[in-house]
Design a protein around this motif. Structure first.
Motif, PDB file in Angstrom:
ATOM      1  N   LEU A  83       0.810  -1.008   0.023  1.00  0.00           N
ATOM      2  CA  LEU A  83       0.097   0.237  -0.016  1.00  0.00           C
ATOM      3  C   LEU A  83       0.657   1.334   0.091  1.00  0.00           C
ATOM      4  CD1 LEU A  83      -2.905  -1.073   2.532  1.00  0.00           C
ATOM      5  CD2 LEU A  83      -2.932  -0.638   0.097  1.00  0.00           C
ATOM      6  N   LEU A  84       1.804   1.239   0.798  1.00  0.00           N
ATOM      7  CA  LEU A  84       2.807   2.453   0.993  1.00  0.00           C
ATOM      8  C   LEU A  84       3.316   2.826  -0.472  1.00  0.00           C
ATOM      9  CD1 LEU A  84       4.055   4.757   2.525  1.00  0.00           C
ATOM     10  CD2 LEU A  84       5.753   3.189   3.444  1.00  0.00           C
ATOM     11  N   ASN A  85       4.247   1.476  -1.006  1.00  0.00           N
ATOM     12  CA  ASN A  85       4.700   1.700  -2.332  1.00  0.00           C
ATOM     13  C   ASN A  85       3.781   2.173  -3.295  1.00  0.00           C
ATOM     14  OD1 ASN A  85       7.046   0.681  -1.046  1.00  0.00           O
ATOM     15  ND2 ASN A  85       6.890  -1.247  -1.959  1.00  0.00           N
ATOM     16  N   ASN A  86       2.569   1.753  -3.332  1.00  0.00           N
ATOM     17  CA  ASN A  86       1.635   2.089  -4.216  1.00  0.00           C
ATOM     18  C   ASN A  86       1.190   3.545  -4.350  1.00  0.00           C
ATOM     19  OD1 ASN A  86      -0.204   1.547  -6.551  1.00  0.00           O
ATOM     20  ND2 ASN A  86      -1.889   1.678  -5.101  1.00  0.00           N
ATOM     21  N   LEU A  87       1.293   4.153  -2.910  1.00  0.00           N
ATOM     22  CA  LEU A  87       0.896   5.282  -2.687  1.00  0.00           C
ATOM     23  C   LEU A  87       1.977   6.462  -3.330  1.00  0.00           C
ATOM     24  CD1 LEU A  87      -1.016   7.422  -1.129  1.00  0.00           C
ATOM     25  CD2 LEU A  87       0.477   7.257   1.033  1.00  0.00           C
ATOM     26  N   ILE A  88       3.179   5.950  -3.013  1.00  0.00           N
ATOM     27  CA  ILE A  88       4.245   6.688  -3.658  1.00  0.00           C
ATOM     28  C   ILE A  88       4.391   6.730  -5.098  1.00  0.00           C
ATOM     29  CG2 ILE A  88       6.647   7.054  -3.576  1.00  0.00           C
ATOM     30  CD1 ILE A  88       6.823   5.980  -0.610  1.00  0.00           C
ATOM     31  N   LEU A  89       4.340   5.576  -5.463  1.00  0.00           N
ATOM     32  CA  LEU A  89       4.490   5.229  -7.048  1.00  0.00           C
ATOM     33  C   LEU A  89       3.642   5.799  -7.963  1.00  0.00           C
ATOM     34  CD1 LEU A  89       6.249   1.719  -7.099  1.00  0.00           C
ATOM     35  CD2 LEU A  89       7.380   3.974  -6.923  1.00  0.00           C
ATOM     36  N   ASN A  90       2.329   5.744  -7.387  1.00  0.00           N
ATOM     37  CA  ASN A  90       1.211   5.908  -8.228  1.00  0.00           C
ATOM     38  C   ASN A  90       0.323   7.107  -8.055  1.00  0.00           C
ATOM     39  OD1 ASN A  90       1.391   3.502 -10.309  1.00  0.00           O
ATOM     40  ND2 ASN A  90       1.366   2.382  -8.411  1.00  0.00           N
ATOM     41  N   ASN A  91      -0.031   6.969  -6.701  1.00  0.00           N
ATOM     42  CA  ASN A  91      -1.370   7.668  -6.205  1.00  0.00           C
ATOM     43  C   ASN A  91      -1.187   9.198  -5.803  1.00  0.00           C
ATOM     44  OD1 ASN A  91      -3.024   5.492  -7.224  1.00  0.00           O
ATOM     45  ND2 ASN A  91      -2.988   4.590  -5.035  1.00  0.00           N
ATOM     46  N   LEU A  92      -0.237   9.326  -4.966  1.00  0.00           N
ATOM     47  CA  LEU A  92       0.013  10.788  -4.141  1.00  0.00           C
ATOM     48  C   LEU A  92       0.631  11.700  -5.158  1.00  0.00           C
ATOM     49  CD1 LEU A  92      -0.657  12.043  -1.275  1.00  0.00           C
ATOM     50  CD2 LEU A  92       1.822  11.421  -0.778  1.00  0.00           C
ATOM     51  N   SER A  93       0.113  13.001  -5.043  1.00  0.00           N
ATOM     52  CA  SER A  93       0.677  13.926  -5.661  1.00  0.00           C
ATOM     53  C   SER A  93       2.052  14.031  -5.414  1.00  0.00           C
ATOM     54  CB  SER A  93      -0.216  15.277  -5.609  1.00  0.00           C
ATOM     55  OG  SER A  93       0.575  16.232  -5.958  1.00  0.00           O
ATOM     56  N   ILE A  94       2.954  14.356  -6.298  1.00  0.00           N
ATOM     57  CA  ILE A  94       4.280  14.570  -5.921  1.00  0.00           C
ATOM     58  C   ILE A  94       4.726  15.893  -5.149  1.00  0.00           C
ATOM     59  CG2 ILE A  94       6.556  15.181  -7.442  1.00  0.00           C
ATOM     60  CD1 ILE A  94       5.567  13.442  -9.681  1.00  0.00           C
ATOM     61  N   ASN A  95       3.947  16.600  -5.142  1.00  0.00           N
ATOM     62  CA  ASN A  95       3.876  17.858  -4.336  1.00  0.00           C
ATOM     63  C   ASN A  95       3.870  17.578  -2.759  1.00  0.00           C
ATOM     64  OD1 ASN A  95       4.193  19.686  -6.314  1.00  0.00           O
ATOM     65  ND2 ASN A  95       2.101  19.907  -6.537  1.00  0.00           N
ATOM     66  N   PHE A  96       3.351  16.361  -2.373  1.00  0.00           N
ATOM     67  CA  PHE A  96       3.172  15.978  -0.977  1.00  0.00           C
ATOM     68  C   PHE A  96       4.355  15.126  -0.750  1.00  0.00           C
ATOM     69  CE2 PHE A  96      -1.319  16.859  -2.086  1.00  0.00           C
ATOM     70  CZ  PHE A  96      -1.457  18.005  -1.529  1.00  0.00           C
ATOM     71  N   LEU A  97       5.188  14.409  -1.540  1.00  0.00           N
ATOM     72  CA  LEU A  97       5.783  13.276  -1.446  1.00  0.00           C
ATOM     73  C   LEU A  97       7.189  13.640  -0.259  1.00  0.00           C
ATOM     74  CD1 LEU A  97       6.631  11.162  -4.738  1.00  0.00           C
ATOM     75  CD2 LEU A  97       5.690  10.475  -2.655  1.00  0.00           C
ATOM     76  N   LYS A  98       7.594  14.590  -0.259  1.00  0.00           N
ATOM     77  CA  LYS A  98       8.643  15.166   0.668  1.00  0.00           C
ATOM     78  C   LYS A  98       8.234  14.959   1.984  1.00  0.00           C
ATOM     79  CE  LYS A  98      12.012  17.699  -1.871  1.00  0.00           C
ATOM     80  NZ  LYS A  98      12.953  18.915  -1.830  1.00  0.00           N
ATOM     81  N   ASP A  99       6.970  15.525   2.172  1.00  0.00           N
ATOM     82  CA  ASP A  99       6.529  15.611   3.552  1.00  0.00           C
ATOM     83  C   ASP A  99       5.942  14.276   4.365  1.00  0.00           C
ATOM     84  OD1 ASP A  99       6.709  18.370   4.062  1.00  0.00           O
ATOM     85  OD2 ASP A  99       4.490  18.852   2.944  1.00  0.00           O
ATOM     86  N   ILE A 100       5.730  13.294   3.180  1.00  0.00           N
ATOM     87  CA  ILE A 100       5.177  11.921   3.309  1.00  0.00           C
ATOM     88  C   ILE A 100       6.601  11.153   3.970  1.00  0.00           C
ATOM     89  CG2 ILE A 100       4.303   9.822   2.652  1.00  0.00           C
ATOM     90  CD1 ILE A 100       2.289  11.974   3.567  1.00  0.00           C
ATOM     91  N   CYS A 101       7.545  11.200   2.955  1.00  0.00           N
ATOM     92  CA  CYS A 101       8.735  10.906   3.245  1.00  0.00           C
ATOM     93  C   CYS A 101       9.281  11.218   4.459  1.00  0.00           C
ATOM     94  CB  CYS A 101       9.674  10.936   2.164  1.00  0.00           C
ATOM     95  SG  CYS A 101       9.497  10.235   0.720  1.00  0.00           S
ATOM     96  N   ASP A 102       9.264  12.429   4.993  1.00  0.00           N
ATOM     97  CA  ASP A 102       9.838  12.758   6.316  1.00  0.00           C
ATOM     98  C   ASP A 102       8.736  12.271   7.437  1.00  0.00           C
ATOM     99  OD1 ASP A 102      11.804  14.427   5.268  1.00  0.00           O
ATOM    100  OD2 ASP A 102      10.720  16.309   5.220  1.00  0.00           O
TER     101      ASP A 102
END
Length: 593
Positions: A83-102
């Motif tokens: 689920l986490l990989n799918n969120l990162i690779l497919n679904n979540l807007s790139i603008n939010f990725l830095k915050d999610i990774c942190d």
């Protein structure tokens, strides 16, 4: 969807952002599993078909606020990896990725592992482009080897993706140029070997060298054209393309407007190849291909190319021609001799041409401009400009205006803008000329296709910007020509050619032909206008281009029996519909005039 998310959504719809943030913050403060809540909410919202960007942003920012303020320490739970990989690779807007990774402590290595999975997708796929955008967002470009990202983009000539990759970063500009320069070692003859064996890219058996060459010189022109020593292979690649263009211009006659005199051609070629053995040999080989033994002998002497540096087939050609006693006819010459073309010339021998490169002759021009019989006297001036042509796609800001032509009925002034006028004080000497020419109610500047001249004047001398904004003194004869050809074609005595075939002349040369039956000799148009002293043929060409406008104006005024019609074009700027290619005069390779 939970009532909490519904409540938050309503507040955001009402644009009550503060209340929405407080609601989300309060939720995380009271939650016993805030990380799980955030993950679940983002998972649901990112998989939804609705645009939930504002909701996700509110949740993330409120969570970060809670995290910074909270005294409680919550362990980060282990989420379902799929689920986490799918969120990162497919679904979540790139603008939010830095915050999610942190927030969820996704390491750089873990993220790069996931990105490498996406990079296996086809380059044109959405997933590949998503990976590239994430890499750019995180500034990870240099974390990947050339064969992982950059080299596939280059070999597939994905220009727009390379631009994204570079991301206006000077370090990445150099990185791209370094790789391209390496690919073109030994004139690109090792290109396939480098790709297949050094980078082990076995999928690239067939490389489109033509498309790749265009891409390589494009990026050299964009980022490296002032660094020939740093990127010599790319510089030579561009110079060879320029030489090919000039050779085609000389031998193929690309079109009538691009014929070039031998002196002009030799000057341009000499500047490109002088001191470069690789380019010198390339030129000799190209001339052998054209079977022009006269030119081969000339350039062998001019460039002092070592005989043993020439290819075997070139040496064999030279020996064959030396042993051949028959007259050698250059490739460019036709077997049937044509009658010499008769061109328009300045009608009176009493017209003087004055080249201005010092204050005494400049003062003579000012005297002519300002000393009139009375203040209301109308002053008509033929006007043109010349600059060295560019044969590549490097920024046009690199060009500088070289000559300004100012023609009166009995005097034509050629003002050296490059080496004299540029040294004059801009607030006094330069401004005075600019005001008189372009901001005076009693001056009419007769020009042709002035847009290119104006652009070059302003970029070379910003002092002209203000006075050219109104264009009130300008009478662009290309607009007159266009209008008359539509409404009063018969005003031109030569509107039909002798054999009723379309005229091959274009631009100003065509207007001259329409009026006087003879076109302009444009063979000095693509000259090296930066070289001093100018050749006699260049001086004659520059003078004629400005003077002919006075002659045309006088001729049309007589034919129309009034100057009112012509004066109605004074200060008029061209509309898009007026800018038809057949009415333009090429003044450089990059500018249409």
């Amino acid at each position: 969807m939970s009532s909490f998310i519904s409540d938050l959504s309503e507040k955001l719809l009402l644009q009550d952002d503060n209340e929405a943030n407080n609601t989300a913050l309060n939720h995380f403060q009271q939650s016993t599993q805030p990380y799980n809540d955030l993950f679940e909410y983002i998972l649901i919202l990112s998989e939804s078909n609705h645009n939930n960007t504002n909701l996700i942003h509110c949740l993330i920012q409120s969570f970060l606020q809670w995290k910074n303020q909270s005294n409680k320490k919550f362990p980060i739970p282990k989420f379902d990896e799929k689920l986490l990989n799918n969120l990162i690779l497919n679904n979540l807007s790139i603008n939010f990725l830095k915050d999610i990774c942190d927030i969820f402590q996704i390491s750089k290595n873990d993220l790069m592992f996931l990105l490498r999975i996406l990079l296996r997708e086809p380059i044109n796929s959405i997933l590949y482009k998503r990976a590239l955008n994430i890499i750019i967002k995180f500034h990870y470009q240099l974390e990947f080897s050339p064969e992982e990202i950059l080299l596939p983009l280059i070999l597939n000539t994905k220009d727009h993706l390379i631009h994204l990759y570079i991301d206006k970063n000077p370090e990445l500009e150099d990185y791209v140029l370094d790789l391209l320069n390496y690919l073109y070692i030994n004139d690109g003859k090792r290109l396939r070997d480098i790709v297949l064996n050094e980078f082990n890219m076995r999928n690239y058996q067939n490389i489109n060298k033509k498309a790749l060459g265009k891409l390589a010189v494009r990026y050299w022109n964009l980022f490296g054209h002032e660094q020939s020593d740093k990127y010599p292979n790319l510089a030579n690649l561009q110079h060879k393309r320029t030489l090919n263009y000039l050779i085609n211009m000389k031998y193929n006659g690309i079109n009538d407007e691009k014929t070039i005199s031998d002196d002009a051609w030799n000057e341009l070629v000499q500047e490109i190849v002088q001191g470069n053995e690789e380019l010198s040999i390339f030129l000799i080989e190209s001339l052998v291909d054209r079977d022009d033994s006269i030119a081969v002998r000339y350039w062998l002497t001019q460039l002092n190319v070592p005989y043993n540096a020439l290819s075997h087939w070139v040496r064999k050609y030279i020996q064959t021609k030396q042993n051949d006693r028959s007259t050698t006819v250059p490739y460019a010459q036709n077997s049937t001799r044509k009658l010499p073309i008769e061109y328009y010339k300045i009608p009176s021998k009493d017209v003087q041409i004055v080249f201005i490169d010092a204050m005494p002759t400049y003062q003579r021009l000012l005297d002519r401009l300002f000393k009139v019989d009375n203040e209301d006297q109308e002053l008509f001036i033929g006007f043109d400009c010349e600059w060295k042509p560019m044969f590549d796609n490097s920024p046009s800001s690199q060009q500088r205006i070289s000559i300004m032509q100012i023609a009166f009925s009995n005097e034509i002034f050629l003002l050296d803008m490059l080496y004299f006028f540029s040294t004059c004080d801009n607030q006094t000497i330069q401004q005075r000329l600019a005001n008189r020419l372009f901001d005076d109610d009693h001056v009419t500047i007769l020009c042709y296709g002035f847009k290119a001249d104006a652009s070059m004047l302003i970029s070379s001398f910003p002092i002209f910007d203000r006075v050219l904004s109104s264009g009130k003194t300008l009478l662009d004869m290309s607009l007159v020509q266009s209008d008359l050809m539509l409404s009063q074609r018969d005003i031109f005595p030569y509107n039909i050619t002798n054999n009723n075939t379309p005229s091959k002349e274009k631009g100003l040369s065509e207007l001259v032909r329409l009026c006087f039956g003879k076109g302009l000799n444009k063979s000095e148009q693509c000259s090296n206008w930066n070289k001093r002293p100018l050749r006699t043929a260049q001086i004659q060409y520059a003078a004629l281009d400005a003077y002919c406008l006075l002659d045309i104006y006088s001729f049309l005024r007589t034919r129309l029996q009034s100057s009112d019609y012509l004066q109605s074009f004074r200060g008029r700027k061209p509309k898009k519909s007026d800018q038809h290619p057949s009415l333009n005069d090429v003044n450089s390779i990059n500018e249409i005039k």
